[in-house]
Design a protein around this motif. Sequence first.
Motif, PDB file in Angstrom:
ATOM      1  N   ILE A   1     -53.527   7.523  13.094  1.00  0.00           N
ATOM      2  CA  ILE A   1     -54.063   6.166  12.969  1.00  0.00           C
ATOM      3  C   ILE A   1     -53.509   5.289  14.093  1.00  0.00           C
ATOM      4  CG2 ILE A   1     -54.187   4.140  11.462  1.00  0.00           C
ATOM      5  CD1 ILE A   1     -55.814   6.587  10.530  1.00  0.00           C
ATOM      6  N   ASN A   2     -54.417   4.545  14.767  1.00  0.00           N
ATOM      7  CA  ASN A   2     -54.012   3.809  15.966  1.00  0.00           C
ATOM      8  C   ASN A   2     -54.763   2.479  16.101  1.00  0.00           C
ATOM      9  OD1 ASN A   2     -56.587   4.285  17.441  1.00  0.00           O
ATOM     10  ND2 ASN A   2     -55.931   6.425  17.321  1.00  0.00           N
ATOM     11  N   ASP A   3     -54.645   1.860  17.291  1.00  0.00           N
ATOM     12  CA  ASP A   3     -55.220   0.526  17.486  1.00  0.00           C
ATOM     13  C   ASP A   3     -56.730   0.541  17.662  1.00  0.00           C
ATOM     14  OD1 ASP A   3     -55.285   1.697  19.969  1.00  0.00           O
ATOM     15  OD2 ASP A   3     -54.218   0.101  21.013  1.00  0.00           O
ATOM     16  N   LYS A   4     -57.348   1.701  17.642  1.00  0.00           N
ATOM     17  CA  LYS A   4     -58.809   1.802  17.704  1.00  0.00           C
ATOM     18  C   LYS A   4     -59.418   2.028  16.314  1.00  0.00           C
ATOM     19  CE  LYS A   4     -59.458   1.187  22.103  1.00  0.00           C
ATOM     20  NZ  LYS A   4     -60.174  -0.031  22.583  1.00  0.00           N
ATOM     21  N   ASP A   5     -58.617   1.803  15.293  1.00  0.00           N
ATOM     22  CA  ASP A   5     -59.091   1.938  13.920  1.00  0.00           C
ATOM     23  C   ASP A   5     -59.192   0.562  13.268  1.00  0.00           C
ATOM     24  OD1 ASP A   5     -59.148   4.804  13.866  1.00  0.00           O
ATOM     25  OD2 ASP A   5     -56.964   4.790  13.679  1.00  0.00           O
ATOM     26  N   VAL A   6     -60.309   0.306  12.623  1.00  0.00           N
ATOM     27  CA  VAL A   6     -60.432  -0.856  11.744  1.00  0.00           C
ATOM     28  C   VAL A   6     -60.159  -0.374  10.327  1.00  0.00           C
ATOM     29  CG1 VAL A   6     -62.090  -2.388  10.617  1.00  0.00           C
ATOM     30  CG2 VAL A   6     -61.964  -2.328  13.092  1.00  0.00           C
ATOM     31  N   ILE A   7     -59.186  -0.988   9.680  1.00  0.00           N
ATOM     32  CA  ILE A   7     -58.814  -0.600   8.320  1.00  0.00           C
ATOM     33  C   ILE A   7     -59.237  -1.718   7.366  1.00  0.00           C
ATOM     34  CG2 ILE A   7     -56.934   0.013   6.759  1.00  0.00           C
ATOM     35  CD1 ILE A   7     -55.426   1.162   9.126  1.00  0.00           C
ATOM     36  N   VAL A   8     -60.148  -1.394   6.468  1.00  0.00           N
ATOM     37  CA  VAL A   8     -60.622  -2.345   5.460  1.00  0.00           C
ATOM     38  C   VAL A   8     -59.789  -2.127   4.207  1.00  0.00           C
ATOM     39  CG1 VAL A   8     -62.613  -3.224   4.187  1.00  0.00           C
ATOM     40  CG2 VAL A   8     -62.936  -2.205   6.462  1.00  0.00           C
ATOM     41  N   VAL A   9     -58.956  -3.105   3.874  1.00  0.00           N
ATOM     42  CA  VAL A   9     -58.022  -2.949   2.766  1.00  0.00           C
ATOM     43  C   VAL A   9     -57.609  -4.332   2.275  1.00  0.00           C
ATOM     44  CG1 VAL A   9     -56.020  -2.830   4.309  1.00  0.00           C
ATOM     45  CG2 VAL A   9     -55.867  -1.834   2.007  1.00  0.00           C
ATOM     46  N   ASN A  10     -57.450  -4.486   0.985  1.00  0.00           N
ATOM     47  CA  ASN A  10     -56.998  -5.767   0.458  1.00  0.00           C
ATOM     48  C   ASN A  10     -55.480  -5.892   0.558  1.00  0.00           C
ATOM     49  OD1 ASN A  10     -59.535  -6.933  -0.217  1.00  0.00           O
ATOM     50  ND2 ASN A  10     -59.651  -5.583  -2.011  1.00  0.00           N
ATOM     51  N   ASN A  11     -55.005  -7.126   0.511  1.00  0.00           N
ATOM     52  CA  ASN A  11     -53.601  -7.413   0.817  1.00  0.00           C
ATOM     53  C   ASN A  11     -52.619  -6.728  -0.122  1.00  0.00           C
ATOM     54  OD1 ASN A  11     -54.277  -9.006   3.002  1.00  0.00           O
ATOM     55  ND2 ASN A  11     -54.325 -10.897   1.807  1.00  0.00           N
ATOM     56  N   SER A  12     -52.991  -6.568  -1.388  1.00  0.00           N
ATOM     57  CA  SER A  12     -52.049  -5.970  -2.340  1.00  0.00           C
ATOM     58  C   SER A  12     -51.693  -4.543  -1.943  1.00  0.00           C
ATOM     59  CB  SER A  12     -52.639  -5.996  -3.748  1.00  0.00           C
ATOM     60  OG  SER A  12     -53.887  -5.317  -3.785  1.00  0.00           O
ATOM     61  N   ILE A  13     -52.678  -3.763  -1.519  1.00  0.00           N
ATOM     62  CA  ILE A  13     -52.422  -2.387  -1.066  1.00  0.00           C
ATOM     63  C   ILE A  13     -51.711  -2.401   0.280  1.00  0.00           C
ATOM     64  CG2 ILE A  13     -53.503  -0.214  -0.360  1.00  0.00           C
ATOM     65  CD1 ILE A  13     -53.590  -0.652  -3.350  1.00  0.00           C
ATOM     66  N   TYR A  14     -52.136  -3.295   1.174  1.00  0.00           N
ATOM     67  CA  TYR A  14     -51.495  -3.394   2.490  1.00  0.00           C
ATOM     68  C   TYR A  14     -50.002  -3.689   2.345  1.00  0.00           C
ATOM     69  CZ  TYR A  14     -50.130  -5.250   7.023  1.00  0.00           C
ATOM     70  OH  TYR A  14     -49.461  -5.482   8.205  1.00  0.00           O
ATOM     71  N   ASP A  15     -49.665  -4.685   1.539  1.00  0.00           N
ATOM     72  CA  ASP A  15     -48.262  -5.081   1.395  1.00  0.00           C
ATOM     73  C   ASP A  15     -47.418  -3.974   0.780  1.00  0.00           C
ATOM     74  OD1 ASP A  15     -48.826  -7.550   2.469  1.00  0.00           O
ATOM     75  OD2 ASP A  15     -49.049  -8.555   0.534  1.00  0.00           O
ATOM     76  N   LYS A  16     -47.978  -3.235  -0.153  1.00  0.00           N
ATOM     77  CA  LYS A  16     -47.196  -2.256  -0.894  1.00  0.00           C
ATOM     78  C   LYS A  16     -47.009  -0.936  -0.149  1.00  0.00           C
ATOM     79  CE  LYS A  16     -46.814  -0.403  -5.601  1.00  0.00           C
ATOM     80  NZ  LYS A  16     -47.430  -0.371  -6.953  1.00  0.00           N
TER      81      LYS A  16
END
Length: 372
Positions: A25-40
């Motif tokens: 996973i790198n800077d050419k990836d767009v990751i669609v994710v809500n903040n609760s999963i991102y933070d955890k």
Amino acid sequence: MRLFRLQPEIYKFDKFSEFVKEFGINDKDVIVVNNSIYDKFIKELNLRSVFISPKKYGEGEPSDEIIDQVLAEAAKNEFDRVVAIGGGAVMDIAKFLVLDNVSDTLDVFERKIEFKKIKELIAIPTTCGTGSEVTPYSVAEIKSKGTKMGIGIDEFLPDYAVLIPELLKNIPYNFFAFSTLDALVHAAESFVSPGSNPYTDIFSEKAMELILKGYKEISEKGREYYSEIIEDFLIGSNYAGIAFGNTGVGPVHALSYPLGGKYHVAHGECNYEFFTPVFKTYTKMAPDGKIKKFNDLVISILDLKDDSDVYMELDKLLNFVWEKNKLNNFGMEEKEILEFTESIIEKQQRLLSNNYMPLSKDQILNIYKELF
């Protein structure tokens, strides 16, 4: 005729960090994710990817307005892959990012444009219900029409489906209940669909077995036990997705759409409302066909007596998982029984036609009246 297709390569990792390393996973990836999963699970990894949180544009299930805003944000970046990490809502939104030259979501649902997939899609579920990681479907509330619309196109099929049980540990119980009930309906509607066949039956039967046996364990050991066997439900949901990704779903989903669209009831809870009433109606209409195999399967999985009232026992178990509401408790008005019925007949023929037996207007009305 095509009997079966399974496009996504399926991976499984114990931890999210293992997925990041394996997939680079790198800077050419767009990751669609809500903040609760991102933070955890993601923040500590300091990834350089582009992150988009759909909840920035609205709460609840996806709408065409939310998807349009996510499309606009993604268009500001150069990227090669889309990574969807979330429940069905996140995945249904992320699927639009793989298409070329899309800015108006409604154009896709109404098939007004040519579909061209230009990005890879990696789908990682954080609930155990939609099976969206292995299906070509997306569903959204269309604000201008006051209902939900669904579309299934090959371009929406993820390239990779990644199962990471760590992401589901300690999910809120209501998320667990609604998502697994949704998966159960997917498997059941797939099993009795006219498009079912010996290949899809393998996955729908196994999905129902994993989910119903899991429910039975929870009913014996207490609701808190669900987190101990969450991986079984994750795999069961995946199996159900594989099944209905090949057969489609039917009238249970059709009847649920107006309620979910107008009153913002969770998709899985909506489907749960109409599941057994539709299947009871099927049994009355044609008791000796595929519905008999379904009923016998439930009797076998739940270890019931052959002469058991299968739907009474099934409702009892499901009601332990989540107590069913009357439709008026969601805010639905009596006059909407007819309005919703007419809306379904007008707008949901794609789903109504994928049935075990055709439901008449009167039968749909009666189901609404029974549940109201």
